[in-house]
Write a protein that holds these residues in place. Sequence first.
Motif, short mmCIF file in Angstrom:
data_model
loop_
_atom_site.label_atom_id
_atom_site.label_comp_id
_atom_site.label_asym_id
_atom_site.label_seq_id
_atom_site.Cartn_x
_atom_site.Cartn_y
_atom_site.Cartn_z
N HIS A 220 -2.28 1.27 -7.89
CA HIS A 220 -1.61 2.57 -7.73
C HIS A 220 -1.60 3.10 -9.05
O HIS A 220 -1.77 2.61 -10.18
CB HIS A 220 0.00 2.16 -7.52
CG HIS A 220 0.26 1.53 -6.22
ND1 HIS A 220 -0.02 2.23 -5.12
CD2 HIS A 220 1.17 0.60 -5.78
CE1 HIS A 220 0.34 1.52 -4.14
NE2 HIS A 220 1.04 0.43 -4.52
N VAL B 233 -2.93 -4.35 -4.58
CA VAL B 233 -3.06 -2.76 -4.37
C VAL B 233 -3.42 -2.16 -5.72
O VAL B 233 -2.96 -2.37 -6.72
CB VAL B 233 -2.12 -2.41 -3.66
CG1 VAL B 233 -1.94 -2.90 -2.21
CG2 VAL B 233 -0.72 -2.44 -4.19
N ARG C 66 2.54 8.72 -11.30
CA ARG C 66 2.47 9.44 -9.75
C ARG C 66 3.34 10.55 -9.61
O ARG C 66 4.19 10.90 -10.55
CB ARG C 66 3.04 8.04 -8.87
CG ARG C 66 4.67 7.93 -8.90
CD ARG C 66 4.87 6.73 -7.90
NE ARG C 66 4.84 7.22 -6.65
CZ ARG C 66 5.38 6.65 -5.49
NH1 ARG C 66 5.81 5.35 -5.60
NH2 ARG C 66 5.56 7.05 -4.20
N VAL D 29 0.84 -1.08 -0.06
CA VAL D 29 -0.04 0.06 0.08
C VAL D 29 1.08 1.16 -0.03
O VAL D 29 0.46 2.30 -0.71
CB VAL D 29 -0.94 0.08 1.21
CG1 VAL D 29 -1.88 1.34 1.27
CG2 VAL D 29 -1.77 -1.42 1.16
N ARG D 30 1.93 1.23 0.83
CA ARG D 30 3.06 2.39 0.92
C ARG D 30 4.30 1.85 0.49
O ARG D 30 5.02 1.32 1.35
CB ARG D 30 3.20 2.97 2.25
CG ARG D 30 1.82 3.64 2.63
CD ARG D 30 2.07 4.22 4.10
NE ARG D 30 0.95 5.03 4.49
CZ ARG D 30 -0.21 4.44 5.01
NH1 ARG D 30 -0.28 3.11 4.84
NH2 ARG D 30 -1.12 5.11 5.08
N SER E 222 5.29 6.79 0.96
CA SER E 222 4.09 7.10 1.14
C SER E 222 3.41 6.40 0.09
O SER E 222 3.76 5.72 -0.97
CB SER E 222 4.00 8.45 0.95
OG SER E 222 4.57 9.15 0.00
N VAL E 223 1.66 6.69 0.21
CA VAL E 223 0.96 6.20 -0.71
C VAL E 223 1.17 6.65 -2.15
O VAL E 223 0.91 8.05 -2.13
CB VAL E 223 -0.64 6.26 -0.19
CG1 VAL E 223 -1.67 5.57 -1.33
CG2 VAL E 223 -0.72 5.44 1.17
#
Length: 279
Positions: free
Chosen positions: A185, A183, A189, A110-111, A276-277
């Motif tokens: 993502h 997860v 990003r 997740v992170r 971090s996420v």
Amino acid sequence: MGATITNLTAHTGAEVTGIDLAAPVDPEIRMRLNQTFVDRGVLVIRGQTLSPRQMLDAVRLFGDVFPQHNTRFALPDCPEIHFISNQDKFPDGRRYIPGEGWHTDHSNDVRPPKATILHAVTLPSTGGDTQFANMTAAYDALPDMMRERLRGLSAIHVYQSSHSARQLMALPDAAKERVPNAVLHPIVRFHPESGRRSIYINPIRIEGILGLDHKDALPLLDELLAHSTAPRFQYRHKWLPGDFVMWDDRCLLHKANGDYDMNEMRYLYRVMLKGSVPI
Ligand SMILES: [Fe+2]
């Protein structure tokens, strides 16, 4: 005597000499190292001789230790530190070469970690380079139409993608309980420190793209990978004894090369730092 910092390519990598991470590091140098890491993606600190405990102290100059997924590789006396070894075997006896194929570490978290750090303990006489691809430079070079296509897309990351050519070592049962099944993502990003955009893909972990059929998603991922790993976006690290190499998993892909005599030992310590996420 201060640290000397030299860029290794036009876009990626900085070499640092003149510091000893086994001794206390001046706060101003610590700030410079952290900023150089964000600016250059790969920090190569030469000439270190660190025990696992000393390595743990050194990495805390840059962040908090991230618990790695496969405890099988933890050092018994210092489990926050894992090892990478070419002498490791799958249960069926085949040799396991960690890190082959382009990837970013632990993106199925997740992170995911912000950084991975390796410290060379034993190296083969030649070969075993680590290649890095700068995913920020790769994003910047995308045509506008492709950037538009990627906007809002998210990828599904799992421990082991069924599309990956590379087989990972199976997780021990205890680790399975704390590693997520899957997860999501974003494929593009933001870097929380530089504010820049990067392509965030991982052929070993990505199972698909949310809302796209595989017939569309897989060629798109292949196209992004081919674009991003072109030689013009790469830095190829040739290891020297004592290297302490830290890279930014948020904006780089990396790959190991099993191109040396496997009778020669290759052994490195590995630590990751909490991230971090991705957004
Ligand atoms: Fe890796």
